[in-house]
Design an enzyme around this catalytic site. Structure first.
Site, short mmCIF file in Angstrom:
data_model
loop_
_atom_site.label_atom_id
_atom_site.label_comp_id
_atom_site.label_asym_id
_atom_site.label_seq_id
_atom_site.Cartn_x
_atom_site.Cartn_y
_atom_site.Cartn_z
N CYS A 64 14.21 23.67 15.86
CA CYS A 64 14.02 24.47 14.65
C CYS A 64 12.82 23.94 13.86
O CYS A 64 12.68 22.73 13.68
CB CYS A 64 15.26 24.42 13.77
SG CYS A 64 16.62 25.40 14.39
N HIS A 65 11.98 24.85 13.41
CA HIS A 65 10.82 24.44 12.63
C HIS A 65 11.25 23.96 11.24
O HIS A 65 12.15 24.57 10.63
CB HIS A 65 9.84 25.61 12.47
CG HIS A 65 9.27 26.08 13.77
ND1 HIS A 65 9.91 26.99 14.57
CD2 HIS A 65 8.12 25.76 14.42
CE1 HIS A 65 9.19 27.22 15.65
NE2 HIS A 65 8.10 26.48 15.58
N MET A 99 18.86 30.24 11.87
CA MET A 99 19.53 28.97 12.11
C MET A 99 19.92 28.27 10.81
O MET A 99 20.96 27.59 10.75
CB MET A 99 18.66 28.06 12.96
CG MET A 99 18.33 28.61 14.35
SD MET A 99 19.77 29.28 15.22
CE MET A 99 20.82 27.84 15.30
N GLU A 100 19.12 28.43 9.77
CA GLU A 100 19.47 27.84 8.48
C GLU A 100 20.75 28.48 7.92
O GLU A 100 21.63 27.77 7.40
CB GLU A 100 18.33 28.01 7.48
CG GLU A 100 17.17 27.05 7.67
CD GLU A 100 16.26 27.41 8.84
OE1 GLU A 100 15.37 26.61 9.15
OE2 GLU A 100 16.45 28.49 9.44
N ASP A 114 37.26 19.07 7.00
CA ASP A 114 37.32 17.64 6.67
C ASP A 114 38.21 17.39 5.46
O ASP A 114 39.02 16.45 5.45
CB ASP A 114 35.91 17.12 6.41
CG ASP A 114 35.91 15.66 6.00
OD1 ASP A 114 36.55 14.84 6.69
OD2 ASP A 114 35.29 15.33 4.97
#
Length: 303
Positions: A64-65, A99-100, A114
């Site tokens: 990923c950039h 992707m972000e 969690d």
């Protein structure tokens, strides 16, 4: 291994929206609603975790950039036995934010897991998906399938066989990559009449788009823009401006280029490129996907 080269792309407004969902017990959801978890407010903490995820995407995913974004938002809603997470990432860049957005959702869901794992051992992250994306090549660019094109190289020395025409042949290759049908190719000297004659021959061969290479400099023999403008109806000023702005990011010398584009009375689009192979490659990658739109407008088909 390598990342994808996006250096030739225009920066455009882009947006990506992703969605995810986690299944939890009703008892655990009640604790979340009542803010009874020992680690604190699960919803607000997971929104924050999602933002951290978006910001750190290139640190987690090597291909990923590392692009900056202008806006990121994580929303969380509680349902009957599940929690939904939606992330939106938006900005002006050369590559998208899928992707972000997906990472933001993933990290937010993991944070919920969690914070709740001590109270629910049967949690299931059921799905993470991209909902939508906007901007970039997929929205603005079209290939040239069904469009007939011509390539004309303007060079005194190449026309005399002193050296091989490489930029024109490269233009032919790049146009074919865009699915165009190349119906005409010719090398002519830097002579006004020869340039105009070749363009007319290209049109007679059925070309709807003509790409010239060479003659855009400041030398006394560089007259391609003048030759084309004499027979043109309109100038597509944005193309010339884009080429100079884009080219100047590689070298400030691009600012002295007179690369341009024109519309002829017949609705033909002529793209006037510099004579270097690098310029031909970069500018066809930059503008090639917009030629179909320009052609449609020139033929009166509107926006």
């Amino acid at each position: 291994m390598r990342t994808v080269d996006v250096s030739y792309k225009l920066q455009t407004l882009r947006e990506a929206v992703a969605y995810g969902r986690i299944k939890l017990s009703k008892g655990c959801i009640e604790k979340i609603k009542n803010k009874e978890l020992p680690k604190g407010d699960c919803i607000e903490a997971s929104k924050l975790a999602g933002l951290y995820g978006a910001k750190n995407t290139p640190m987690l995913l090597p291909f990923c950039h590392p692009v900056g974004f202008d806006h990121a938002q994580v929303e969380i809603s509680i349902g009957d036995g599940f929690i939904e997470v939606t992330a939106k990432v938006r900005g002006i860049a050369r590559t998208g934010y899928e992707m972000e957005a997906l990472t933001a959702v993933s990290v937010a869901l993991l944070n919920i897991y969690d914070m709740c794992k001590g109270f629910d051992s049967n949690m299931v992250i059921e799905e993470i998906k991209l909902v939508s994306k906007k901007g970039g090549k997929s929205q603005y660019f079209e290939n040239l399938k069904g469009v007939k094109v011509a390539v004309i190289t303007v060079s005194d020395r190449a026309s005399r066989g002193i050296y091989e025409d490489k930029s024109g042949k490269l233009a032919v290759e790049k146009l074919k990559e865009l699915s165009a049908e190349v119906v005409f190719y010719k090398v002519v000297p830097d002579e006004r009449e020869e340039i105009q004659k070749a363009i007319k021959e290209a049109i007679s061969s059925g070309a709807e788009v003509v790409v010239t290479s060479g003659g855009t400099g400041l030398g006394p023999r560089d007259i391609t823009p003048e030759a084309v403008s004499e027979i043109a109806l309109k100038e597509i000023k944005g193309f010339g401006e884009a080429m100079r702005i884009f080219g100047s990011q590689y070298t400030p010398k691009a600012l002295v280029s007179r690369a341009s584009a024109y519309v002829l009375p017949e609705g033909i689009v002529v793209l006037v490129l510099p004579g270097s192979k690098g310029a031909v490659k970069d500018y066809l990658e930059l503008l090639g996907g917009l030629l179909k739109h320009a052609l449609d407008m020139a033929k009166g088909k509107g926006h």
